[in-house]
Each structure stands twice: as C-alpha cells, then as structure tokens.
Scaffold this motif. Structure first.
Motif: not given
Length: 756
Positions: A160-161, A168-174
């Motif tokens: 989340y942080g 833009v990297l949200d999907p890959w981070i999660f």
C-alpha cells in the motif's frame, strides 16, 4: 492377520477440514486398514498391516503438518510375544511454506489403549508428559502460522505504501505481496489434491486469488490472502484453547515426589515412582501419585480432580488421588498405580480415545461436506460463465462474483461445528469426572428417557454401617464395645461396620477369650468374665427367649431393610445392633434431578425384596428385586421395546450384560474393571447426581451443535445472496468463511465454562 495400531502426534491441525485431508491421504496408502484423527487431542491412530510408516509420515508432512510417532508395542491376539511397533526420534524437513513449527522433540510415550476390535495394541508406559509436545505450545505469536501472517501483513502494508508513490506498479506490487502467503497455500493445495482431496480450502483460496489477479483485482486478492492467514491463525488459537482444557489436568500432577527409602527421604521425579513406593506428602503439597495412606490423618482437597468442594478426611488405609492437595497434616502414602496409570492419566487417555470416535451427526456432516464442496465449485463456475454467455453480462463482474462464491462456500465452519462442540463437551465432562467414551455416546445420552440403577455400590455406599443400637440392659457404649470385642478378629463386612462404629465413638475394645465363629449363626466369646454371643435373631432366640416387645423391634428394623444382630450375655438379651448398606448422600437429590428432567428411574437389584423395597421407599424409586444378571438384561430389553431409550448404571460384574444391552451403559466410580470396560461412560467419583449432570451436558452439547450448524449455514446463505446482488465481494467472502469458523469454534468453547 494381525492389524497393528500406531499413534502419532500431529502439529498444526486446527480444524476438522485438516483432519479430513490427513485421513483421506493416509487411508489411500497400501496396507492402511483404518485411520482415526482427533483434532482436539492432536492425534492420529493408524490401523495397518505392513504399511510403510515412513511414507505415512511423508504424506502427512507433505500436507504441511508436523508429525511424530508415539512409541508403542504390539502383540498378537494369540498371545505371541510382543514386538516393538514403529517408533522413531528425529526431526522432519517439511519444506518451505508449511507454516508450522517443526523444531520439536520426538520424545513422549503413548497411552495404554483398550482395544475392542481385531487389532491388538499394548502401549508402552506413558505419563502426563505425553502432552508436553502438543501443537500450540507456547504463546500463539511464536507459531509458524503467526510468523507467516505477520510477514504477509507487513508485505501488504508495504505494498500500500509503495503503491502510493508508484501507482503504475500497483498490480505488480500487490502480486508480489500476495505471493508470500499464496505460494505456501498453493503448495498445500497441490499436495492435498495429489493425496485425494482436490477440493480443499487451500484449493478454493488459490483459485480465487489467481482469478482475482487475472481480472485485475490484485490488491483485493492480496488482502484476501492475508485475511485467510489471519483466520487460520485464529483457528489455531481456538483449537489450542480446547487442547489446553485437557492438558490442564496433566498439570495438576507435581513433577517431583519425596520418596522414603533406606531410612531417608529424597526428592525424585514423580514419573520414576513405581507401585509400592512410599512417599511423604507435606501439608499444602499436591499428591504425586494415586496411593493409600500409611501414616497420618488429615483432610485432602479433592476439588481439582473430583470437583468436591469440601475437603475429604483421610486416615490410614484411605485412598488418595494424584493431583489432589494435602491439607494440614503430613501424610505417608504407598503408591498404588504407576504414573502412567494414575487417575488423571487414565482420564486424559480415555478422553483422547473418545475424541477419535465420531458422533452420528459428525459423520453425516463429513459425508455432506464431501459432496458440498464440489457442488460449490460447480455453482461458482456457473455463476462466472452463464450470465456473460447467456445474457451478455460483463465477464469481470460475474467472474468476480463466482470467485467470491468459492470463498463463501468453504465448508470449514460447517465441518468444525460438530467436533468442536463434542471435544469441548468431552473435556468438560472429564474435568468433572464424567468420562464419556466418544461423540456417539455423548449424542446418545441426549435421547435417554429412562435410567436403571443397580443398588449395592451404585445407589448405596456398597458397605453396611451401624444404623441403630437398641439396649435391653446397660448402655449403648458398653453394648457396642462388647460386640466389637467379639468381631475384632473377623473380616466380615458386618464385623467391619461394628468395629468402625466403635472406633468412631472412641471406645476402648476389651480383650476377648475363647472367641469362636459359629457357622451360620454368629460369634461367641468371653469378655470381662461374661459369656457373650452375637448373632442372628433366630439363633439368639434359640439360646435365650426374646419377649414380644423385643421381637416387634426386630421386625420393625427388618422391615426397614436392616440386618439385625442380637447380643446375649450369660444367656440374657442385652440389646441389638442394626446395620444397613445406606444410600449415598446425594442419591435422593440425584434421582430427583432425573425425575425433574422427565426421566423415568428404577432400581434393578439382586438383593432381597424386603431390603430393596426399604431402600427404594427412602429414595422414591421404582424397584425390581431378586434379579439375576440375565434378568437385568431382559428388563432393559423390555423397556426398550416400550420405546424408551435406557441408560443402565452399575458397578459390578453382574451388571456387565445389562450395561452392554442398554442404549448407554454407565459405570460408577470404584466399579470393577469389567463394568468400566463394558460401559460407554463412567461416573468416576461415584455421585448419583452426576448421572443427571452427564445427561444435561449431552443436551447442552447437542444444543451447541445445532447452534453451530445454523450459524455456519446461515452466514453462508446471507453472503451468498449479498454477493449475487452485488453488495459484497471477496473481502466479505473470506470474512464470511474465516469469521464463521472462528464464531463456531468460540461458541463451542463456551461449553468449557459450564460448571455442571
């Protein structure tokens, strides 16, 4: 051929779904005849004939559970010499992602088991310390499940942080965050599928998480994985509480004992005591072994074991239980059982065995779950594909709803609803000395509407006591002292009662000369220069005439079910002593409790009609007297044909046929081994009121089971509807599953707070 039983401890098994996976996986192995898994006890018993036990361990470890065998020996039914069963002492490498602690010692000994089937097993000596290595030892936050949930939660918070700074990297981070928790879950799903359980909760969870990622809901998928791990952790904590309720009993026995030997006293481990050892117990200390008092007199607080609120007076010859607390005086005891077979060890052992016996409701739920879960998968698939294909609805929306249904449909809460309540019920009973041999018996007790009691040793104390002293000349003390002098060399129960009465009054017993036992009549001797005779009224009347008033007194006492002994001195009647096996102190209250619950009570006894009727009148119970063992069994059958569900309560060998014929056989504490072995349940502390308490506990447990089933299915129904109409999604779905499981377990654990 001979079947062998091998018992294991299983770590990380916190719900009935876990047990079902283990049971299915092991049952499929060659040479395995039967598998019995007890979630609450954390044990598995494998009945096998030449099975590869190393493969058994690998199969269970592959599912993500810790396993170690408990040492035992087996013997052939023919009486062949015993051979050591499979046992080992090593650590298991359970691979990554197991989520459980496996740094454990494989020490410990199994309990002796009563075997009622073709398999024969004789366990090696064991003790309460068998329970020192159960899953869930230590604070919950130190467990592997807690560490995995913590890591996954930290990764989710970090995602989340980072997502805030790099949207833009949200999907890959999660996706990276959820993989920390999903990989171990997926691995367990694959292993469960290969072992015969393709529709496990791990499988449903894996499909839902991967599906959510595919439709672009990776953030929600990561949160769902974290919530799933938290739910598993909460299940583990709840299961640990249930296990602790039994393990708390073993903690009552002290670790050390003061052994008296070679003229001195030294401290030794309590486990090292053997039958016959002499032990010193100081005031305020717990008693380390079952034993008999040799020296000393005082009170013992038996509340930790029996629930008896008032300390019990003890003197030389009296029995004491391990785990009870000595009062104000030092006691010297002789150990009468091995540490592995003391009162507490027996209760724990038999409760663990009982937890492996499934109730009819539990077996039905298991069968239902085997069909229910595949059905949920089919329904979820139809929800995902039919609306888009048939009605042109959006694929993402309906796939999302189908994935939510997978999580809602997980059977964990439903499957755990029955065994959790039964385990709690068995534990509560064990704490009160109500030993119930399995869930089937606990469920059957709920239906009982008639209870048949034996008389001697069940409704009564089982030993005669002096009830009346009637003097025709002199005083009561002199009469009782003379009678005690005549009986001082006898071991007859009536003699023991007279001697006990004299001792209770503190009487000095004079010496007797020329003592003689007169077969079938009584005893005679010379005391203080007087020639005495103590015997039956008939024999006394033949030696000295009894007047009408004396004979009327004797008839009145006989009518009350009492045995009368007449004392003659120099050919003249001095008085009489009446004795009777008196009802237990709580017998009337216990019977009244059953009657107030609408349960019919009756006495089945081999004693004579007169005595039985007198006791029955005192207790207000229906009486059938003069019965042989076959008669008792026949009467049980007659009651059953009337449509009654009958419990039979007894303590002797002659009760065994009726105990076996009844719907539920209940042995009274202190009964013979045959009665205890034949019975389905046991009242270990001999209280008649505990029979009503046992039935009440059964009824409370069944109410709890019905509440749990309603809660589990009700929550699923609610969230099924809200998901289909679009009000709830994946987060509430996983909460519906794990939340329902925790609620059902917590509701079952409410039983542990029962006082009766």
């Amino acid at each position: 051929m001979l079947a062998t039983k091998t018992r294991y401890r299983i770590e990380g098994m916190d719900c009935a779904s876990c047990a079902l996976k283990i049971e299915t996986a092991v049952r499929r192995l060659d040479g395995v005849a039967d598998v019995s898994v007890a979630v609450a006890a954390g044990t598995m018993t494998v009945t096998h004939d030449g099975a590869d036990l190393v493969l058994v361990e690998k199969r269970v470890a592959g599912l993500g559970y810790g396993i170690f065998a408990l040492p035992a020996t087996t013997k052939a039914a023919t009486g062949a010499p015993a051979a050591p069963a499979y046992a080992h002492d090593h650590a298991h490498a359970h691979g990554p992602g197991c989520g459980h602690d496996h740094d454990h010692s494989h020490e410990g000994n199994d309990h002796k088991r009563h075997d009622h089937h073709a398999a024969a097993v004789v366990a090696a000596p064991s003790s309460a310390n068998d329970h020192a290595h159960l899953a869930g030892d230590g604070p919950w936050w130190t467990s592997g499940k807690a560490r995995l949930a913590l890591v996954c939660g930290a990764a989710l918070a970090a995602a989340y942080g980072l997502g805030h700074f790099y949207p833009v990297l949200d999907p890959w981070i999660f996706i990276a965050a959820l993989s920390l928790g999903l990989i171990p879950i997926a691995r367990r799903a694959v292993m469960a599928g290969l072992a015969g359980t393709p529709f496990s909760i791990e499988t449903l969870m894996t499909i839902a998480a991967i599906g959510a990622v595919i439709i672009g809901a990776s953030e929600e998928a990561a949160a769902v994985v974290f919530l799933f791990l938290v739910g598993e952790l909460l299940e583990g904590v709840a299961a640990g509480r249930a296990r602790n309720s039994i393990r708390a009993l073993t903690a009552l026995v002290p670790k050390t004992a003061r052994l008296i030997a070679n003229g001195g006293t030294r401290e030794v481990p309590a486990e090292s005591l053997t039958i016959g050892d002499v032990i010193l117990v100081r005031p305020g200390e717990r008693i380390p072994a079952d034993g008999a008092v040799l020296e000393g007199a005082g009170s013992v607080n038996e509340a930790p074991v029996t629930g008896e609120s008032v300390p019990v007076a003890k003197q030389a010859g009296d029995a004491v239980f391990a785990g009870t607390v000595n009062g104000e005086a030092a006691l010297t005891l002789r150990a009468t059982t091995a540490p592995s077979d003391n009162t507490i060890a027996r209760v724990v052992r038999l409760v663990e065995e009982a937890q492996e016996s499934k109730a009819p409701t539990e077996r039905f739920i298991d069968r239902f779950a085997r069909w229910y879960t595949p059905l949920v998968v089919v329904v979820a698939a139809l929800v995902a594909v039919v609306p888009p294909l048939a009605f042109g609805a959006g694929w993402d929306e309906w796939i999302y709803k189908g994935l939510a249904l997978l999580l809602i449909g997980c059977p964990c809460a439903l499957v755990i609803s029955t065994p959790a309540a039964i385990a709690a019920g068995l534990a509560v009973g064990a704490r009160r000395g109500l030993l119930i041999k399995g869930g089937a018996v606990l469920e059957a007790l709920c239906t009982i509407n008639a209870v048949a009691f034996d008389k001697t040793g069940t409704l009564t104390e089982g030993k005669p006591v002096v009830t009346d002293i009637v003097t025709f000349a002199g005083d009561e003390a002199g009469l009782l002292a003379w009678a005690a002098a005549l009986e001082s060399g006898s071991t007859h129960p009536l003699a023991n009662a007279i001697l006990a009465a004299a001792e209770a009054r503190g009487l000095a017993i004079p010496p007797v000369r020329e003592a003689a036992a007169l077969g079938g009549e009584g005893v005679s001797g010379t005391v203080d220069g007087a020639v005495l005779f103590l015997g039956s009224p008939k024999a006394a009347g033949a030696r000295a005439g009894l007047d009408a008033e004396q004979e009327a007194t004797i008839r009145a006492l006989n009518a009350a079910g009492k045995t009368v002994a007449v004392l003659l001195a120099d050919g003249r009647a001095q008085g009489l002593i009446a004795l009777r096996d008196e009802p237990r102190a709580d017998a009337r209250a216990g019977l009244d409790a059953l009657k107030s619950a609408g349960i019919r009570t009756l006495m089945l006894t081999g004693d004579n009609e007169r005595t039985a009727r007198a006791i029955g009148a005192d207790l207000g119970i229906e009486v059938r007297a003069g019965l042989m063992p076959a008669d008792k069994q026949r009467i049980i059958g007659e009651l059953q044909r009337e449509g009654l569900k009958v419990a039979k309560v007894g303590d002797g060998i002659n009760d065994a046929p009726a105990l076996a014929a009844a719907n539920v056989g209940i042995a009274m504490g202190g009964g013979t081994d045959v009665a205890l072995e034949t019975a389905d349940a046991a009242v270990l502390h001999g209280r008649v009121g505990d029979v009503a308490a046992m039935i009440a506990l059964s009824q409370a447990t069944m109410r709890n089971i019905h509440q749990n089933i309603t809660l589990a299915l009700g929550l699923k129904a609610v969230f099924l509807v809200t998901t289909l109409i679009g009000l709830t999604g994946l987060w509430p779905a996983i909460l519906a599953d794990t939340g329902a499981t925790v609620l059902v377990t917590a509701n079952a654990l409410r039983l542990l707070g029962r006082k009766a």
